[in-house]
Design an enzyme around this catalytic site. Sequence first.
Site, PDB file in Angstrom:
ATOM      1  N   ASP A  98       0.891  -1.184   0.037  1.00  0.00           N
ATOM      2  CA  ASP A  98       0.149  -0.034  -0.042  1.00  0.00           C
ATOM      3  C   ASP A  98       0.966   1.127   0.021  1.00  0.00           C
ATOM      4  O   ASP A  98       0.447   2.130  -0.574  1.00  0.00           O
ATOM      5  CB  ASP A  98      -0.868  -0.116   1.240  1.00  0.00           C
ATOM      6  CG  ASP A  98      -2.028  -0.829   1.175  1.00  0.00           C
ATOM      7  OD1 ASP A  98      -2.401  -1.363   0.165  1.00  0.00           O
ATOM      8  OD2 ASP A  98      -2.404  -1.376   2.189  1.00  0.00           O
ATOM      9  N   SER A 154     -10.472  -1.535  -1.795  1.00  0.00           N
ATOM     10  CA  SER A 154      -9.245  -1.138  -1.188  1.00  0.00           C
ATOM     11  C   SER A 154      -8.014  -1.563  -2.181  1.00  0.00           C
ATOM     12  O   SER A 154      -7.914  -1.471  -3.434  1.00  0.00           O
ATOM     13  CB  SER A 154      -9.269  -1.472   0.263  1.00  0.00           C
ATOM     14  OG  SER A 154      -8.177  -0.656   0.971  1.00  0.00           O
ATOM     15  N   ASP A 215     -14.682   8.671   2.531  1.00  0.00           N
ATOM     16  CA  ASP A 215     -13.655   7.393   2.575  1.00  0.00           C
ATOM     17  C   ASP A 215     -12.423   8.038   2.154  1.00  0.00           C
ATOM     18  O   ASP A 215     -12.245   9.017   1.177  1.00  0.00           O
ATOM     19  CB  ASP A 215     -14.080   6.654   1.335  1.00  0.00           C
ATOM     20  CG  ASP A 215     -13.074   5.298   1.324  1.00  0.00           C
ATOM     21  OD1 ASP A 215     -12.110   5.364   1.854  1.00  0.00           O
ATOM     22  OD2 ASP A 215     -13.385   4.399   0.671  1.00  0.00           O
ATOM     23  N   HIS A 268     -14.490   3.896   5.064  1.00  0.00           N
ATOM     24  CA  HIS A 268     -13.601   3.125   4.125  1.00  0.00           C
ATOM     25  C   HIS A 268     -14.024   1.682   4.131  1.00  0.00           C
ATOM     26  O   HIS A 268     -14.055   0.797   3.245  1.00  0.00           O
ATOM     27  CB  HIS A 268     -12.164   3.466   4.156  1.00  0.00           C
ATOM     28  CG  HIS A 268     -11.324   2.499   3.314  1.00  0.00           C
ATOM     29  ND1 HIS A 268     -11.398   2.645   1.958  1.00  0.00           N
ATOM     30  CD2 HIS A 268     -10.423   1.737   3.366  1.00  0.00           C
ATOM     31  CE1 HIS A 268     -10.570   1.786   1.166  1.00  0.00           C
ATOM     32  NE2 HIS A 268     -10.181   0.924   2.241  1.00  0.00           N
TER      33      HIS A 268
END
Length: 281
Positions: A98, A154, A215, A268
């Site tokens: 990420d 995500s 989000d 989120h």
Amino acid sequence: MKNFFSMHAILLACSAGAGLAAITQGISEGTYSRIVEMATISQAAYANLCNIPPAITSAGKIYNAETDINGWVLRDDSRQEIITVFRGTGSDTNLQLDTNYTQAPFDTLPQCSGCAVHGGYYVGWVSVKDQVEGLIHQQASQYPDYSLVVTGHSLGASMAAITAAQLSATYNNITVYTFGEPRTGNQAYASYVDETFQATNPDATKFYRVTHTNDGIPNLPPTSQGYVHHGTEYWSVEPHGPQNMYLCLGDEVQCCEAQGGQGVNDAHVTYFGMASGACTW
């Protein structure tokens, strides 16, 4: 519960930047139901596909131990679809992906000229590329009339976007649904996705980039590092329903991204009332 924002407030919030984003309120019941179904599958991917629709069966698991990328290739015989779903962030290994914002050339898709994508997610994609393409080829060969669907939430959303772009070089019947997708690539990549999936045309699009209230993940990585969102944003506000979906087309800073959310927040982890992996729906 009152609507998350009035339309007047939405327009004000979306007026930042070079010009006013085009906003349309409301989508069809059919499109909304389809989006919610894909959100269910994406959220269920955090818990080994708990409570997915009974008509959907697993055709194979996607997994790489080094990157901890998890996913499945599924089949829905009732809709004649082959569905690929990726799990979102579920480990420290995923978190390292990420936060690797260095852009990587999209070398596995030379047709995407000048394209660069999120470096961490590209590492993830390369680690499972052969598995994904092999499973889909197997299913598509056995069920040649089936269309392809790719989805995820995500990290899984960016994996879905990269996967769909890659598959577009081989297949032309792909629809994509992403939820809480981070910015996934540069302008060349975003333009490729927009053109390939008609993502800027709500009447013809095959790519639904869904966001939720404020989000914070769609605000990452920052635009200052060369990242750009692709396509029309399907922004869900509360209470959930087709009339509380907004199609946001235009400026980079638009609807969800304009609300100031940062990182992983309540908006989120929960989409359409379904929390990631909670399996309470």
